[in-house]
Design a protein around this motif. Sequence first.
Motif, short mmCIF file in Angstrom:
data_model
loop_
_atom_site.label_atom_id
_atom_site.label_comp_id
_atom_site.label_asym_id
_atom_site.label_seq_id
_atom_site.Cartn_x
_atom_site.Cartn_y
_atom_site.Cartn_z
N VAL A 33 -2.09 6.76 -21.56
CA VAL A 33 -0.71 6.98 -21.14
C VAL A 33 -0.71 7.32 -19.66
N LEU A 34 0.18 6.71 -18.91
CA LEU A 34 0.35 7.02 -17.50
C LEU A 34 1.68 7.76 -17.36
N ALA A 35 1.61 9.01 -16.91
CA ALA A 35 2.81 9.84 -16.81
C ALA A 35 3.09 10.20 -15.36
N GLY A 36 4.30 10.68 -15.11
CA GLY A 36 4.67 11.09 -13.76
C GLY A 36 6.17 11.20 -13.68
N PRO A 37 6.68 12.00 -12.73
CA PRO A 37 8.13 12.19 -12.64
C PRO A 37 8.87 10.91 -12.33
N SER A 38 10.17 10.91 -12.59
CA SER A 38 11.02 9.76 -12.28
C SER A 38 10.93 9.46 -10.79
N GLY A 39 10.76 8.20 -10.45
CA GLY A 39 10.70 7.80 -9.05
C GLY A 39 9.32 7.90 -8.44
N SER A 40 8.31 8.26 -9.24
CA SER A 40 6.98 8.46 -8.66
C SER A 40 6.19 7.15 -8.54
N GLY A 41 6.71 6.06 -9.08
CA GLY A 41 6.06 4.78 -8.85
C GLY A 41 5.39 4.16 -10.07
N LYS A 42 5.68 4.70 -11.27
CA LYS A 42 5.01 4.19 -12.47
C LYS A 42 5.34 2.72 -12.74
N SER A 43 6.65 2.42 -12.73
CA SER A 43 7.05 1.03 -13.02
C SER A 43 6.59 0.09 -11.91
N THR A 44 6.56 0.61 -10.68
CA THR A 44 6.08 -0.21 -9.57
C THR A 44 4.61 -0.57 -9.79
N LEU A 45 3.81 0.41 -10.21
CA LEU A 45 2.40 0.14 -10.47
C LEU A 45 2.25 -0.87 -11.61
N LEU A 46 3.08 -0.73 -12.64
CA LEU A 46 3.02 -1.66 -13.76
C LEU A 46 3.33 -3.09 -13.30
N SER A 47 4.33 -3.23 -12.44
CA SER A 47 4.67 -4.57 -11.93
C SER A 47 3.54 -5.15 -11.08
N VAL A 48 2.88 -4.30 -10.33
CA VAL A 48 1.74 -4.77 -9.52
C VAL A 48 0.62 -5.25 -10.45
N ILE A 49 0.33 -4.46 -11.50
CA ILE A 49 -0.74 -4.84 -12.44
C ILE A 49 -0.37 -6.11 -13.20
N ALA A 50 0.94 -6.28 -13.45
CA ALA A 50 1.40 -7.46 -14.19
C ALA A 50 1.40 -8.73 -13.33
N GLY A 51 1.09 -8.57 -12.05
CA GLY A 51 1.08 -9.75 -11.17
C GLY A 51 2.47 -10.16 -10.74
N LEU A 52 3.43 -9.24 -10.86
CA LEU A 52 4.83 -9.56 -10.55
C LEU A 52 5.26 -9.04 -9.19
N LEU A 53 4.44 -8.19 -8.57
CA LEU A 53 4.85 -7.53 -7.33
C LEU A 53 3.63 -7.43 -6.42
N ARG A 54 3.63 -8.23 -5.37
CA ARG A 54 2.46 -8.28 -4.48
C ARG A 54 2.41 -7.03 -3.59
N PRO A 55 1.30 -6.31 -3.58
CA PRO A 55 1.18 -5.16 -2.70
C PRO A 55 0.87 -5.60 -1.27
N GLU A 56 1.09 -4.71 -0.29
CA GLU A 56 0.76 -5.07 1.11
C GLU A 56 -0.74 -5.12 1.30
N ALA A 57 -1.43 -4.26 0.57
CA ALA A 57 -2.88 -4.20 0.77
C ALA A 57 -3.55 -3.84 -0.54
N GLY A 58 -4.82 -4.21 -0.64
CA GLY A 58 -5.60 -3.77 -1.78
C GLY A 58 -6.01 -4.90 -2.69
N SER A 59 -6.89 -4.54 -3.61
CA SER A 59 -7.45 -5.49 -4.54
C SER A 59 -7.02 -5.12 -5.96
N VAL A 60 -6.55 -6.10 -6.71
CA VAL A 60 -6.20 -5.89 -8.12
C VAL A 60 -7.00 -6.93 -8.90
#
Length: 220
Positions: A33-60
């Motif tokens: 389970v990945l937890a964290g307050p509202s607005g902390s970036g959980k859904s953003t991280l999920l979209s990055v892992i899903a290949g739906l949201l390209r990050p500016e930097a980094g390796s996935v």
Amino acid sequence: MALLEISGLRKSYGSQVVLDIAEFRLEAGSQTVLAGPSGSGKSTLLSVIAGLLRPEAGSVRLCGDELYALPEAARDRFRARHLGVLFQDAALLNSCTALENVTLAQSFAGKPDKARAEQLLGHLGLGDRLGHFPSQLSPGQRQRVALARSLVNRPSLLLADEPTAALDPASAKRSLEMIRSACSEDGCALLIISHDPRLTGGDLPVLQLGDFNRAGLSVE
Ligand SMILES: Nc1ncnc2c1ncn2[C@@H]1O[C@H](COP(=O)(O)OP(=O)(O)OP(=O)(O)O)[C@@H](O)[C@H]1O
Ligand SMILES: [Mg+2]
């Protein structure tokens, strides 16, 4: 080799840095389970892992492939084959039956297998609902159709964003058990995003996003 290996990840919206993650890994078959307050970036991280949201930097890296090095069409195919995504609202296609919602996911992955789709829906207690449209199903039944759709291609990783938030305690417990056992049976790893205490208080390991997201330090 881990199933998912993220390093040096950075994702911003305008001037707001939402994700700044040095390392994040998930092992094959793990349940977290990945937890964290509202607005902390959980859904953003999920979209990055899903290949739906390209990050500016980094390796996935997922299943050994560098996700954002794949051309877009190849990434769509890769997602259809290797990833299941389960959203809070089932997000089914209303003009398609339960069975068609599941077989459509197979066609995106280039793996048509109607018998597998029927068998999985049957396994989730929907054997007599194959020809029903989403409007003819209860919310819990719709969620099970969505679960069947997300698992039908035997993904390596199921990403679930707040899957129990809209459910009453009894349904939430049943739904979580169903998601977990379906993943274990298929050897599929599970990453659930949630701040639902019914999930974070159970026996699943809980990661706090703020513990490894350096951008999270400035989130109020
Ligand atoms: N498309 C977007 N454009 C601009 N800012 C965005 C966008 N999507 C998200 N954000 C911002 O990024 C931050 C993280 O949002 P995200 O949806 O990842 O949070 P979350 O942890 O999933 O929150 P919640 O628990 O409320 O779902 C928030 O400050 C949000 O306002
Ligand atoms: Mg969210």
